[in-house]
Motif scaffolding. Structure first.
Motif, short mmCIF file in Angstrom:
data_model
loop_
_atom_site.label_atom_id
_atom_site.label_comp_id
_atom_site.label_asym_id
_atom_site.label_seq_id
_atom_site.Cartn_x
_atom_site.Cartn_y
_atom_site.Cartn_z
N MET A 29 62.00 -42.02 49.31
CA MET A 29 62.84 -41.37 48.31
C MET A 29 62.97 -39.88 48.57
O MET A 29 64.06 -39.29 48.40
N LEU A 30 61.90 -39.24 49.04
CA LEU A 30 61.97 -37.81 49.36
C LEU A 30 62.94 -37.56 50.51
O LEU A 30 63.64 -36.54 50.53
N SER A 31 62.97 -38.47 51.48
CA SER A 31 63.91 -38.32 52.60
C SER A 31 65.35 -38.42 52.11
O SER A 31 66.23 -37.68 52.57
N ILE A 32 65.61 -39.34 51.18
CA ILE A 32 66.96 -39.48 50.64
C ILE A 32 67.34 -38.23 49.84
O ILE A 32 68.47 -37.75 49.91
N VAL A 33 66.39 -37.69 49.08
CA VAL A 33 66.65 -36.47 48.31
C VAL A 33 66.96 -35.31 49.25
O VAL A 33 67.91 -34.53 49.01
N LEU A 34 66.19 -35.17 50.32
CA LEU A 34 66.43 -34.09 51.28
C LEU A 34 67.82 -34.22 51.91
O LEU A 34 68.54 -33.22 52.06
N THR A 35 68.20 -35.43 52.25
CA THR A 35 69.53 -35.66 52.81
C THR A 35 70.61 -35.27 51.81
O THR A 35 71.61 -34.61 52.17
N THR A 36 70.44 -35.65 50.56
CA THR A 36 71.45 -35.37 49.54
C THR A 36 71.56 -33.88 49.26
O THR A 36 72.66 -33.35 49.07
N VAL A 37 70.43 -33.18 49.21
CA VAL A 37 70.45 -31.74 48.94
C VAL A 37 71.21 -31.01 50.04
O VAL A 37 72.08 -30.17 49.77
#
Length: 323
Positions: A184-192
């Motif tokens: 989930m943190l990787s997806i958040v980083l991608t989205t940011v």
């Protein structure tokens, strides 16, 4: 000197022909049609009704049936689909994943966008390059963004992130997308990285609209840069911050592309959002009626969130008027 008698005065409308009443009525109706702009918006209204209103009404009707993707069935089941959705643990787990992603992504997207705008507003030479550099990723399709990050965080030591870890003596091979702790943190980083440029431009345009004389007067009064930021800039950005928050929350609640392309739902569905669950039920499980019910429950949730911004705006205007 000769004078004209009242009887010899020319008629005020002499030489003019009065149009027929039918012609005058038709022309008035035509002008009324064009004056209201209906003739110009009619094509849009037709397309809007055909591709938005009708699917909404049709989907709502399907949510009360047991129709599948092949249009087989379609018997009326009442609120059975909604009752099943409220009692489905997978619905609540997917909804929690969606809310968790929203909480993790909204704060950095707002804060990072504001910080970047503050820095760009102070630049005087290459501000255009700063704006392009941060807004350009927002223009990329989701597939391109996900492929870039797949290259960077690819597991088993082949990704750029693992190579950087190995270069500094750390253990590579972290499961960025396969480990529940990091997916989930990787997806958040991608989205940011992908979407912060939009918030950045909103904040930058609001900053450039602040009158410069406010800062000049505060500086003459001896206010430091921090005090000018805290007492002038941030209060004047309240409306923009409220708009950014609502838009960001709505966009985060509708997450689908990044999760589907990067993790496919993650290990044990730990990153699967509610929209992906709707997709799986409708196009993998072929339960269109049940998927419609879940999607309308989610639609009601998003509608409630979207009403927050007008309520806050009215309350703020009332407070300002009271002062």
């Amino acid at each position: 000197m000769t004078t004209l008698s009242p009887t010899s005065a020319p008629a005020p409308h002499a030489g003019r022909t009065t149009p027929a009443s039918g012609t005058r009525t038709t022309g008035r109706a035509r002008r009324s049609w064009t004056e209201h702009g209906l003739v110009f918006v009619a094509p849009f209204l037709v397309v809007y009704a055909l591709f938005l209103i009708w699917p909404l009404v049709s989907g709502l009707g399907m949510s009360f049936t047991d129709v599948d993707i092949t249009a087989v069935g379609g018997e009326f089941v009442g609120l059975a689909n909604y009752a099943e959705a409220f009692g489905d643990p997978a619905v609540w787990a997917s909804l929690w994943n969606t809310v968790w992603f929203t909480l993790l992504s909204t704060v950095p997207l707002v804060v990072v966008g504001l910080v970047l705008a503050l820095l760009a507003n102070e630049l005087r030479v290459v501000q255009w390059l700063w704006r392009i550099g941060w807004f350009a990723p927002f223009l990329l399709p989701s597939g391109v963004v996900c492929m870039l990050f797949l290259y960077m965080i690819y597991p088993s030591g082949f990704g750029l992130a693992d190579q950087l870890l190995a270069s500094v003596g750390l253990e590579p091979g972290i499961g960025w997308l396969t480990d529940e702790r990091y997916a989930m943190l990787s997806i958040v980083l991608t989205t940011v990285w992908w979407t912060v440029g939009f918030n950045f431009l909103l904040y930058l345009s609001a900053l450039q609209a602040i009158p410069p004389h406010l800062y000049e007067a505060a500086e003459l009064d001896g206010a430091s840069a921090w005090r000018r930021l805290w007492h002038i800039t941030l209060p004047l950005l309240n409306r923009t911050t409220g708009l950014v928050l609502v838009l960001q929350v709505l966009a985060s609640l509708k997450i689908f592309d990044q999760v589907y392309l990067l993790t496919g739902g993650g290990p044990d569905d730990s990153t699967r959002p509610l929209l992906q669950y709707v997709y799986q039920q409708g196009f993998t499980g072929y339960r269109i009626g049940y998927a419609s019910a879940v999607s309308y429950i989610f639609f009601a949730l998003i509608l409630l969130v979207s009403l927050v911004q007008p309520v806050l705006a009215r309350r703020r205007r009332a407070e300002e008027a009271a002062k």
